[in-house]
Motif scaffolding. Structure first.
Motif, PDB file in Angstrom:
ATOM      1  N   SER A 132       0.825  -1.203   0.000  1.00 59.61           N
ATOM      2  CA  SER A 132       0.000   0.000   0.000  1.00 59.61           C
ATOM      3  C   SER A 132       0.862   1.257   0.000  1.00 59.61           C
ATOM      4  O   SER A 132       0.516   2.256  -0.633  1.00 59.61           O
ATOM      5  N   CYS A 198      -9.235  -3.028   3.064  1.00 61.51           N
ATOM      6  CA  CYS A 198      -8.951  -1.660   2.626  1.00 61.51           C
ATOM      7  C   CYS A 198      -8.018  -1.657   1.419  1.00 61.51           C
ATOM      8  O   CYS A 198      -8.196  -0.874   0.480  1.00 61.51           O
ATOM      9  N   SER A 202      -8.934  -0.242  -2.362  1.00 56.42           N
ATOM     10  CA  SER A 202      -8.215   0.902  -2.920  1.00 56.42           C
ATOM     11  C   SER A 202      -7.340   0.543  -4.105  1.00 56.42           C
ATOM     12  O   SER A 202      -7.013   1.395  -4.930  1.00 56.42           O
TER      13      SER A 202
END
Length: 272
Positions: A132, A198, A202
């Motif tokens: 991420s 998450c 994303s």
């Protein structure tokens, strides 16, 4: 059995032995004894502190047995065995066979704890967080975060287990009894699912090139879907993968290969 010392290990001596355990946990691994050859090396300085030279060899040989567990959680076993060996050397009240039995009986449960917490939960979570951070930019901060966070967590966790194991002896395994480890595993798993969810929301971006005419204007199917339910196509793909793994028991590599094949075909057809 002649001991040449009557005092317990100092904190500095215990820490040096634990550092030795960390640094030389895997070099002794082979196909026959797995980690078993490392135990004599870990405890050699201890035996030299407490026993006459002619008795060091016999004590070292006692630990030359088959052994295999997760190294970080295995700090608990190393602490327990070190505490029991100290009691045996100072008070002669611990049988050698008991030490071997404790070591053999604990390595399986502790391996399950360590594998579930460190290998199957902590490392995947940190990997997803690293992706991420650096997934698109290629920033070096992602790998640096992974290295620092992993070392900080496992070294702290391992040292606490080692200290507890040394202090409490055999009873220290109750620190991670069935209820305790279950609660810890559930808490870490929930956090892991949040992070993975998450990341999936994303990072999963599926752009279909299918279009239709709307009041004389060309509209992409993906744009219309996102206007109603953002990233719905990504959610459906993730749900399909979950169904294949959880319900249909399809192996992960086949899902990866299948996804790659579908993406290539759709790209060649101009659909995605």
């Amino acid at each position: 059995m002649n001991t040449i010392r009557t005092t317990t290990l100092t904190k500095a001596e215990r820490n040096r032995l634990y550092i030795r355990y960390l640094l030389y946990g895997c070099p002794g691994v082979d196909a026959v004894y797995i980690q078993g050859k490392s135990w004599p090396w870990w405890l050699l300085p201890f035996f030299k502190m407490f026993y006459a030279p002619e008795e060091v060899g016999a004590n070292v040989a006692r630990h030359f047995t088959w052994y295999n567990t997760e190294p970080i959680a295995g700090s608990l076993i190393f602490g327990i065995i070190l505490g029991m060996e100290e009691q045996r050397a100072l008070h002669h009240n611990v049988d050698a066979e008991m030490i071997t039995s404790i070591k053999s009986s604990l390595m399986g449960p502790v391996a399950g704890i360590g594998d579930s917490l460190v290998q199957a939960t902590l490392i995947p979570i940190l990997c997803t967080m690293t992706i991420s951070i650096s997934g698109e930019s290629g920033s070096v901060m992602g790998p640096l975060f992974y290295i620092v966070a992993l070392l900080a967590i496992i070294l702290s966790f391992g040292y606490v287990l080692f200290v507890r194991g040394y202090s409490a002896g055999k009873a220290s395994v109750d620190l991670f009894g069935n209820a305790g480890i279950s609660d810890i595993t559930k808490a870490v798993a929930v956090f892991g699912l949040i992070v993975v969810g998450c990341l999936a929301a994303s990072r999963t971006n599926i752009g279909l090139q299918l279009a239709f005419q709307n009041n004389g204007e060309t509209a992409l199917v993906t744009d219309e879907i996102n206007a109603i339910f953002p990233r719905l196509t990504g959610l459906l793909v993730i749900a399909l993968d979950y169904y294949l793994m959880k319900i249909r028991r399809v192996q992960m590599q086949w899902i990866v290969y299948g996804t790659m094949a579908v993406v290539i075909v759709l790209s060649l057809l101009g659909i995605a």
